[in-house]
Scaffold this motif. Structure first.
Motif, mmCIF file in Angstrom:
data_model
loop_
_atom_site.group_PDB
_atom_site.id
_atom_site.type_symbol
_atom_site.label_atom_id
_atom_site.label_comp_id
_atom_site.label_asym_id
_atom_site.label_seq_id
_atom_site.Cartn_x
_atom_site.Cartn_y
_atom_site.Cartn_z
ATOM 1 N N UNK B 11 0.851 -1.173 0.077
ATOM 2 C CA UNK B 11 -0.087 -0.059 -0.119
ATOM 3 C C UNK B 11 0.679 1.383 -0.134
ATOM 4 N N UNK B 12 1.976 1.257 0.627
ATOM 5 C CA UNK B 12 2.841 2.345 0.747
ATOM 6 C C UNK B 12 4.137 2.525 -0.052
ATOM 7 N N UNK B 13 4.111 1.561 -0.845
ATOM 8 C CA UNK B 13 5.266 1.603 -1.946
ATOM 9 C C UNK B 13 4.690 2.542 -3.098
ATOM 10 N N UNK B 14 5.772 3.462 -3.365
ATOM 11 C CA UNK B 14 5.391 4.228 -4.548
ATOM 12 C C UNK B 14 5.083 3.530 -5.814
ATOM 13 N N UNK B 15 3.985 4.041 -6.584
ATOM 14 C CA UNK B 15 3.635 3.464 -7.814
ATOM 15 C C UNK B 15 4.726 4.061 -8.948
ATOM 16 N N UNK B 16 5.100 5.043 -8.773
ATOM 17 C CA UNK B 16 6.168 5.780 -9.623
ATOM 18 C C UNK B 16 7.378 6.191 -8.821
ATOM 19 N N UNK B 17 8.464 6.496 -9.459
ATOM 20 C CA UNK B 17 9.494 7.212 -8.747
ATOM 21 C C UNK B 17 10.095 8.422 -9.661
ATOM 22 N N UNK B 18 10.758 9.294 -9.161
ATOM 23 C CA UNK B 18 11.044 10.385 -9.682
ATOM 24 C C UNK B 18 12.323 10.385 -10.533
ATOM 25 N N UNK B 19 13.294 9.290 -9.775
ATOM 26 C CA UNK B 19 14.653 9.418 -10.562
ATOM 27 C C UNK B 19 14.823 8.118 -11.423
ATOM 28 N N UNK B 20 15.166 8.497 -12.515
ATOM 29 C CA UNK B 20 15.623 7.468 -13.836
ATOM 30 C C UNK B 20 16.709 6.608 -13.179
ATOM 31 N N UNK B 21 17.669 6.997 -12.254
ATOM 32 C CA UNK B 21 18.921 6.310 -11.767
ATOM 33 C C UNK B 21 18.436 5.232 -10.756
ATOM 34 N N UNK B 22 17.272 5.154 -10.577
ATOM 35 C CA UNK B 22 16.864 4.126 -9.398
ATOM 36 C C UNK B 22 16.714 2.862 -9.953
ATOM 37 N N UNK B 23 17.479 1.739 -10.027
ATOM 38 C CA UNK B 23 17.596 0.626 -10.413
ATOM 39 C C UNK B 23 16.352 -0.427 -9.700
ATOM 40 N N UNK B 24 16.485 -0.527 -8.448
ATOM 41 C CA UNK B 24 15.653 -1.476 -7.463
ATOM 42 C C UNK B 24 14.974 -0.364 -6.309
ATOM 43 N N UNK B 25 13.709 -0.289 -6.330
ATOM 44 C CA UNK B 25 13.165 0.627 -5.175
ATOM 45 C C UNK B 25 12.982 -0.310 -4.089
ATOM 46 N N UNK B 26 11.845 -0.018 -3.447
ATOM 47 C CA UNK B 26 11.425 -1.015 -2.352
ATOM 48 C C UNK B 26 10.742 -2.047 -2.693
ATOM 49 N N UNK B 27 10.881 -3.275 -2.097
ATOM 50 C CA UNK B 27 10.561 -4.671 -2.442
ATOM 51 C C UNK B 27 11.455 -5.706 -2.493
ATOM 52 N N UNK B 28 12.674 -5.305 -2.480
ATOM 53 C CA UNK B 28 13.678 -6.364 -2.300
ATOM 54 C C UNK B 28 14.741 -6.253 -1.081
ATOM 55 N N UNK B 29 15.611 -6.917 -0.733
ATOM 56 C CA UNK B 29 16.482 -6.683 0.327
ATOM 57 C C UNK B 29 17.061 -5.450 0.654
ATOM 58 N N UNK B 30 17.488 -4.575 -0.508
ATOM 59 C CA UNK B 30 17.760 -3.123 -0.387
ATOM 60 C C UNK B 30 17.678 -2.645 -1.717
ATOM 61 N N UNK B 31 17.815 -1.346 -1.636
ATOM 62 C CA UNK B 31 17.576 -0.395 -2.848
ATOM 63 C C UNK B 31 19.051 -0.461 -3.663
ATOM 64 N N UNK B 32 18.899 -0.096 -4.984
ATOM 65 C CA UNK B 32 19.969 0.037 -5.709
ATOM 66 C C UNK B 32 19.727 1.087 -6.605
ATOM 67 N N UNK B 33 20.645 1.916 -6.820
ATOM 68 C CA UNK B 33 20.596 3.209 -7.640
ATOM 69 C C UNK B 33 21.840 3.450 -8.236
ATOM 70 N N UNK B 34 21.973 4.235 -9.356
ATOM 71 C CA UNK B 34 23.264 4.400 -10.055
ATOM 72 C C UNK B 34 23.083 6.014 -10.472
ATOM 73 N N UNK B 35 24.524 6.663 -10.595
ATOM 74 C CA UNK B 35 24.591 7.760 -10.623
ATOM 75 C C UNK B 35 25.435 8.435 -11.888
#
Lengths: 329, 329
Positions: B11-35
């Motif tokens: 319910x609280x997981x965002x349906x869209x994200x602002x940042x393209x650099x986000x590889x994995x958001x909420x839902x796994x063991x950790x978040x992954x992003x690139x810069x």
């Protein structure tokens, strides 16, 4: 709370850092670091609360520090990553001494050193009742190589890095007799699995280094629950085979009913469960064993819908996604 | 605690994200992003505890969410950075409802949207007594452009973004009459400075965009304490001039003794205090004012040793590094 917060921070600020990429460590409003661009960043956070996740009777301050960091490193391991930096929030009640707080940091730093991790910041505040500790870990993984839960496919081998259930057995002993009691060597091992879990970073690194389709999850809430998470994320069913599930020798101190319950529902093992294509399994197994590490085939991936079944001879038992309750029966 | 943690997270997981650099958001063991590699990463964490930093009587759940995130964004602002991602640890006691928890998230998300920030993970656990919330914010700043406390030099102008003391005045009203009482418009403004502080990101960005020698610190513990931090980090002394310190009109509801105490020792203003070379000051002032923002010269940097003095006409008053105690007198 330390009387002089500033002296306290100075005392606990590392004199040297492991990572050259660190631009600003502890001492300003935030930490700053830079990275080679052929890596992706990983971030995770986990919280431990006195009376919910531990009691003074079950864990020493050093153990608490160790575990608060270890559970986060385990999340990085479950993505196939390398842990790099960490930050610590602690809410400290009056009944915890400055010495105990120092020991918490000692427990964290001893573990951090094993992984060349740097503490780069944090926040220490007072707490009216319980000690609370929230740790954030920043890690990295080669671009595109992180491993997630959603990549399991029918036909895959389901694997597990080491036997589960020992942490729950250790907690059982600790709740019964406290951490100051006398324990046999075997019992001490069980205590240690609960108090000082080992995150499986090396195994996670081997799996992500493969760059082959695989799925991965760390076991914080119990083997059954985490297998269900893999099944849901990948929309497949998992069939575990009871005769393939590794049984730790120390668990045979207890009744069979008891230890199978811990193995499936005990939680806080921080082993890795995952899946890999059948054709890749022999190579993975070999690479893990070459490093002197363990990995076991414990089942197979079948077509969905998402579910987890245990095959006990001819008998099929559904393993529910039952969470782990620390101090409830 | 939500009965079904998994539904809750969905319910609280965002349906869209602002940042393209986000590889994995909420839902796994950790978040992954690139810069992009022409940025440095910034990381900070801050914790808020019920009965220590807020009470149900002083802050609504939405306010608590807003402020828990805002204090961290303020740390990013004080480095001259852009806030990007955040993670939330919440320990929730039984006397807080699921609806109140939702409102906490609503408060955070409303503020996050203003800055195009993405929530990328977290941890929700139960708490035996108080609500505890620890937020981690990841931000970024153009490589080499972050602003720290240690760059103040003799001759520098000391500046402040807006009047201080209003948050403490708001807290005073709230502790006296509670948040459900009737307040005048001026009083409501004071409440809002305490409950919904505005992090000074835009001002911080202008200062870091300068790429000129400057120092910066956000005011969480009071103007006197944070000025002392600048003085210590830069090993200089700061001379504040009382007639230059901006006075918020709403504070004149109270006695002079009272409001000067709040201005210097009140805390939680989350304004920025900093220093800049005298020759660069007119340009900074102009750039800030062009954006419709405020900045005030409030003093000068002198040779060390580290100290903070207030010049009140001919009188010299030493301003001690006195911390801010929320609910103690």
């Amino acid at each position: 709370m330390p009387e002089n917060e500033f002296e306290w921070i100075n005392k606990h600020t590392p004199k040297t850092y492991h990572h050259d990429g660190l631009v600003e460590g502890i001492g300003d409003d935030a930490a700053v670091y830079a990275y080679e661009s052929n890596y992706d960043d990983i971030l995770c956070v986990d919280m431990m609360i006195e009376e919910v996740h531990f009691k003074k009777q079950t864990m020493s301050p050093k153990d608490i520090g160790h575990k608060a960091l270890a559970v986060n490193i385990s999340d990085i391991a479950a993505m196939g990553g390398i842990p790099v930096y960490f930050m610590v929030s602690i809410a400290l009640p009056k009944h915890w001494s400055d010495e105990e707080l120092s020991e918490i940091y000692e427990g964290m730093n001893t573990l951090a050193d094993l992984y060349d991790m740097d503490m780069i910041g944090g926040d220490t505040v007072s707490s009216p009742h319980e000690l609370m500790i929230s740790v954030t870990v920043h890690g990295r993984v080669e671009k595109g190589c992180h491993v997630v839960r959603r990549n399991a496919a029918p036909g895959d081998i389901v694997f597990l890095t080491n036997p589960t259930g020992r942490s729950a057995a250790g907690l059982h002993l600790l709740l019964d007799r406290g951490r100051w009691a006398d324990y046999t060597k075997q019992e001490q091992k069980l205590l240690s699995y609960h108090q000082k879990p080992v995150p499986r970073v090396e195994e996670g690194r081997i799996i992500s280094g493969f760059q082959l389709p695989a799925s991965l999850n760390d076991i914080s809430d119990g083997l059954a629950s985490e297998a269900n998470e893999l099944a849901e994320a990948s929309n497949i069913s998992i069939e575990l085979v009871k005769s393939q599930i590794p049984l730790a020798e120390e668990l045979t101190l207890f009744s069979e009913d008891q230890y199978w319950d811990w193995i499936f529902y005990g939680g806080e093992d921080f082993e890795l469960i995952g899946t890999i294509r059948e054709t890749d399994w022999p190579v993975l197994q070999k690479k893990i064993q070459e490093k002197g590490l363990n990995i076991y085939q414990i089942g197979r991936v079948k077509e969905g819908p998402a579910s987890v079944t245990l095959m006990d001879g001819e008998q099929e038992i559904k393993l529910e996604k039952q969470g782990y309750n620390h101090f409830k029966s």
